[in-house]
Scaffold this motif. Structure first.
Motif, PDB file in Angstrom:
ATOM      1  N   ALA A 111       0.728  -1.205   0.010  1.00  0.00           N
ATOM      2  CA  ALA A 111       0.048  -0.045   0.137  1.00  0.00           C
ATOM      3  C   ALA A 111       0.975   1.186   0.037  1.00  0.00           C
ATOM      4  CB  ALA A 111      -0.828   0.078   1.229  1.00  0.00           C
ATOM      5  N   LYS A 112       0.269   2.394  -0.468  1.00  0.00           N
ATOM      6  CA  LYS A 112       1.053   3.581  -0.611  1.00  0.00           C
ATOM      7  C   LYS A 112       1.132   4.188   0.912  1.00  0.00           C
ATOM      8  CE  LYS A 112       0.787   5.837  -5.067  1.00  0.00           C
ATOM      9  NZ  LYS A 112       0.038   6.755  -5.746  1.00  0.00           N
ATOM     10  N   ALA A 113       2.163   4.928   1.303  1.00  0.00           N
ATOM     11  CA  ALA A 113       2.312   5.409   2.427  1.00  0.00           C
ATOM     12  C   ALA A 113       1.190   6.696   2.560  1.00  0.00           C
ATOM     13  CB  ALA A 113       3.723   6.053   2.546  1.00  0.00           C
ATOM     14  N   VAL A 114       0.821   6.913   3.679  1.00  0.00           N
ATOM     15  CA  VAL A 114      -0.320   8.037   3.980  1.00  0.00           C
ATOM     16  C   VAL A 114       0.502   9.214   4.222  1.00  0.00           C
ATOM     17  CG1 VAL A 114      -2.441   8.732   5.297  1.00  0.00           C
ATOM     18  CG2 VAL A 114      -1.855   6.291   4.805  1.00  0.00           C
ATOM     19  N   THR A 115       1.446   9.097   4.877  1.00  0.00           N
ATOM     20  CA  THR A 115       2.437  10.380   5.220  1.00  0.00           C
ATOM     21  C   THR A 115       3.342  11.024   4.300  1.00  0.00           C
ATOM     22  OG1 THR A 115       4.194   8.957   6.603  1.00  0.00           O
ATOM     23  CG2 THR A 115       2.212   9.728   7.787  1.00  0.00           C
ATOM     24  N   ILE A 116       3.326  12.111   3.864  1.00  0.00           N
ATOM     25  CA  ILE A 116       4.241  12.487   3.006  1.00  0.00           C
ATOM     26  C   ILE A 116       5.339  13.861   3.694  1.00  0.00           C
ATOM     27  CG2 ILE A 116       2.877  12.160   0.959  1.00  0.00           C
ATOM     28  CD1 ILE A 116       1.988  15.429   1.245  1.00  0.00           C
ATOM     29  N   LYS A 117       6.435  13.854   3.045  1.00  0.00           N
ATOM     30  CA  LYS A 117       7.345  14.949   3.795  1.00  0.00           C
ATOM     31  C   LYS A 117       6.801  16.285   2.847  1.00  0.00           C
ATOM     32  CE  LYS A 117      11.197  12.116   5.229  1.00  0.00           C
ATOM     33  NZ  LYS A 117      12.796  11.923   5.047  1.00  0.00           N
ATOM     34  N   VAL A 118       6.885  17.611   3.738  1.00  0.00           N
ATOM     35  CA  VAL A 118       6.591  18.746   3.093  1.00  0.00           C
ATOM     36  C   VAL A 118       7.570  19.595   3.647  1.00  0.00           C
ATOM     37  CG1 VAL A 118       4.217  18.472   2.678  1.00  0.00           C
ATOM     38  CG2 VAL A 118       5.062  19.375   4.784  1.00  0.00           C
ATOM     39  N   LYS A 119       7.896  20.747   2.981  1.00  0.00           N
ATOM     40  CA  LYS A 119       8.802  21.726   3.354  1.00  0.00           C
ATOM     41  C   LYS A 119       8.435  22.893   3.829  1.00  0.00           C
ATOM     42  CE  LYS A 119      12.611  22.910   0.714  1.00  0.00           C
ATOM     43  NZ  LYS A 119      13.218  23.809  -0.481  1.00  0.00           N
ATOM     44  N   LEU A 120       8.430  23.379   4.942  1.00  0.00           N
ATOM     45  CA  LEU A 120       7.919  24.536   5.622  1.00  0.00           C
ATOM     46  C   LEU A 120       8.788  25.711   5.446  1.00  0.00           C
ATOM     47  CD1 LEU A 120       6.654  22.923   8.828  1.00  0.00           C
ATOM     48  CD2 LEU A 120       5.306  23.428   6.706  1.00  0.00           C
ATOM     49  N   VAL A 121       8.458  26.780   4.424  1.00  0.00           N
ATOM     50  CA  VAL A 121       9.560  27.668   4.083  1.00  0.00           C
ATOM     51  C   VAL A 121       8.801  28.808   4.892  1.00  0.00           C
ATOM     52  CG1 VAL A 121      10.138  29.236   2.467  1.00  0.00           C
ATOM     53  CG2 VAL A 121       9.513  26.802   2.056  1.00  0.00           C
ATOM     54  N   SER A 122      10.023  29.678   5.513  1.00  0.00           N
ATOM     55  CA  SER A 122       9.829  30.893   6.482  1.00  0.00           C
ATOM     56  C   SER A 122       9.160  31.954   5.637  1.00  0.00           C
ATOM     57  CB  SER A 122      11.159  31.499   6.794  1.00  0.00           C
ATOM     58  OG  SER A 122      10.735  32.631   7.513  1.00  0.00           O
ATOM     59  N   THR A 123       8.089  32.526   5.804  1.00  0.00           N
ATOM     60  CA  THR A 123       7.476  33.808   5.403  1.00  0.00           C
ATOM     61  C   THR A 123       8.296  35.226   5.373  1.00  0.00           C
ATOM     62  OG1 THR A 123       6.125  34.237   7.304  1.00  0.00           O
ATOM     63  CG2 THR A 123       5.348  32.858   5.403  1.00  0.00           C
ATOM     64  N   ALA A 124       9.490  35.095   6.378  1.00  0.00           N
ATOM     65  CA  ALA A 124      10.370  36.224   6.596  1.00  0.00           C
ATOM     66  C   ALA A 124      11.392  36.219   5.254  1.00  0.00           C
ATOM     67  CB  ALA A 124      11.104  36.093   7.800  1.00  0.00           C
ATOM     68  N   ALA A 132       8.898  18.858   7.390  1.00  0.00           N
ATOM     69  CA  ALA A 132       7.959  17.884   8.567  1.00  0.00           C
ATOM     70  C   ALA A 132       7.211  16.792   7.605  1.00  0.00           C
ATOM     71  CB  ALA A 132       6.984  19.013   8.917  1.00  0.00           C
ATOM     72  N   LYS A 133       6.554  16.108   8.310  1.00  0.00           N
ATOM     73  CA  LYS A 133       5.484  14.924   7.895  1.00  0.00           C
ATOM     74  C   LYS A 133       4.326  15.475   7.969  1.00  0.00           C
ATOM     75  CE  LYS A 133       8.422  10.994   8.702  1.00  0.00           C
ATOM     76  NZ  LYS A 133       8.459   9.753   9.637  1.00  0.00           N
ATOM     77  N   LYS A 134       3.331  14.986   6.869  1.00  0.00           N
ATOM     78  CA  LYS A 134       1.922  15.610   6.941  1.00  0.00           C
ATOM     79  C   LYS A 134       1.040  14.388   6.566  1.00  0.00           C
ATOM     80  CE  LYS A 134      -0.660  17.975   3.848  1.00  0.00           C
ATOM     81  NZ  LYS A 134      -0.941  19.287   3.091  1.00  0.00           N
ATOM     82  N   ASN A 135      -0.127  14.031   7.306  1.00  0.00           N
ATOM     83  CA  ASN A 135      -0.780  12.933   6.788  1.00  0.00           C
ATOM     84  C   ASN A 135      -1.674  13.626   5.572  1.00  0.00           C
ATOM     85  OD1 ASN A 135      -2.986  11.018   6.477  1.00  0.00           O
ATOM     86  ND2 ASN A 135      -2.956  10.429   8.551  1.00  0.00           N
ATOM     87  N   SER A 136      -1.573  13.000   4.428  1.00  0.00           N
ATOM     88  CA  SER A 136      -2.119  13.605   3.182  1.00  0.00           C
ATOM     89  C   SER A 136      -3.726  13.336   3.304  1.00  0.00           C
ATOM     90  CB  SER A 136      -1.449  13.255   2.006  1.00  0.00           C
ATOM     91  OG  SER A 136      -1.373  11.849   2.053  1.00  0.00           O
ATOM     92  N   PHE A 151       5.292  29.759   8.822  1.00  0.00           N
ATOM     93  CA  PHE A 151       6.230  28.875   7.818  1.00  0.00           C
ATOM     94  C   PHE A 151       5.148  28.268   7.284  1.00  0.00           C
ATOM     95  CE2 PHE A 151       9.698  29.447  10.762  1.00  0.00           C
ATOM     96  CZ  PHE A 151      10.693  29.233   9.896  1.00  0.00           C
ATOM     97  N   LYS A 152       5.215  28.397   5.775  1.00  0.00           N
ATOM     98  CA  LYS A 152       4.115  27.693   4.903  1.00  0.00           C
ATOM     99  C   LYS A 152       4.624  26.385   4.171  1.00  0.00           C
ATOM    100  CE  LYS A 152       1.140  31.856   4.541  1.00  0.00           C
ATOM    101  NZ  LYS A 152       0.350  32.506   3.711  1.00  0.00           N
ATOM    102  N   GLU A 153       3.705  25.767   3.914  1.00  0.00           N
ATOM    103  CA  GLU A 153       3.893  24.274   3.122  1.00  0.00           C
ATOM    104  C   GLU A 153       4.463  24.719   1.682  1.00  0.00           C
ATOM    105  OE1 GLU A 153       1.653  20.489   1.305  1.00  0.00           O
ATOM    106  OE2 GLU A 153       0.923  21.607   3.207  1.00  0.00           O
ATOM    107  N   SER A 154       5.284  24.009   1.123  1.00  0.00           N
ATOM    108  CA  SER A 154       5.750  23.941  -0.230  1.00  0.00           C
ATOM    109  C   SER A 154       6.168  22.656  -0.563  1.00  0.00           C
ATOM    110  CB  SER A 154       6.702  25.000  -0.467  1.00  0.00           C
ATOM    111  OG  SER A 154       8.079  24.851  -0.184  1.00  0.00           O
ATOM    112  N   LYS A 155       6.651  21.970  -1.791  1.00  0.00           N
ATOM    113  CA  LYS A 155       6.936  20.972  -2.078  1.00  0.00           C
ATOM    114  C   LYS A 155       8.393  20.808  -2.060  1.00  0.00           C
ATOM    115  CE  LYS A 155       3.914  18.667  -5.343  1.00  0.00           C
ATOM    116  NZ  LYS A 155       3.710  18.158  -6.606  1.00  0.00           N
ATOM    117  N   ILE A 156       8.730  19.633  -1.613  1.00  0.00           N
ATOM    118  CA  ILE A 156      10.090  19.157  -1.590  1.00  0.00           C
ATOM    119  C   ILE A 156      10.607  18.950  -2.969  1.00  0.00           C
ATOM    120  CG2 ILE A 156      12.104  17.365  -0.959  1.00  0.00           C
ATOM    121  CD1 ILE A 156      10.588  17.556   1.697  1.00  0.00           C
ATOM    122  N   LYS A 157      11.735  19.448  -3.495  1.00  0.00           N
ATOM    123  CA  LYS A 157      11.998  19.135  -4.772  1.00  0.00           C
ATOM    124  C   LYS A 157      13.158  18.337  -5.013  1.00  0.00           C
ATOM    125  CE  LYS A 157      10.356  23.416  -6.513  1.00  0.00           C
ATOM    126  NZ  LYS A 157      10.736  24.861  -6.638  1.00  0.00           N
TER     127      LYS A 157
END
Length: 72
Positions: free
Chosen positions: A19-32, A40-44, A66-72
């Motif tokens: 089965a596919k993993a439910v949690t994914i890794k996301v990048k939290l980028v500073s708004t400053a 961070a990990k997030k349950n999609s 800090f807002k979420e963006s994709k890890i490249k």
């Protein structure tokens, strides 16, 4: 008596696909706009909206959002 172990191993059944993993890794980028980020990990399935957290930015030396963006 010894069992005949010379023949090749033949599986009786096939293993189903994983089965596919439910949690994914996301990048939290500073708004400053310092370029600092957390990973961070997030349950999609349960958290469908973008993740926003208030955390410490050591470059700006204060707490900012800090807002979420994709890890490249």
């Amino acid at each position: 008596m010894q069992a005949d172990l010379a023949g090749p191993y033949t599986p009786i059944f096939e293993v189903p696909n994983m089965a596919k993993a439910v949690t994914i890794k996301v990048k939290l980028v500073s708004t400053a706009d310092t370029g600092f980020y957390y990973v961070a990990k997030k349950n999609s399935r349960t958290m469908t909206d973008k993740l926003v957290k208030k955390k410490y930015d050591p470059v700006a030396r204060k707490h900012v959002e800090f807002k979420e963006s994709k890890i490249k």
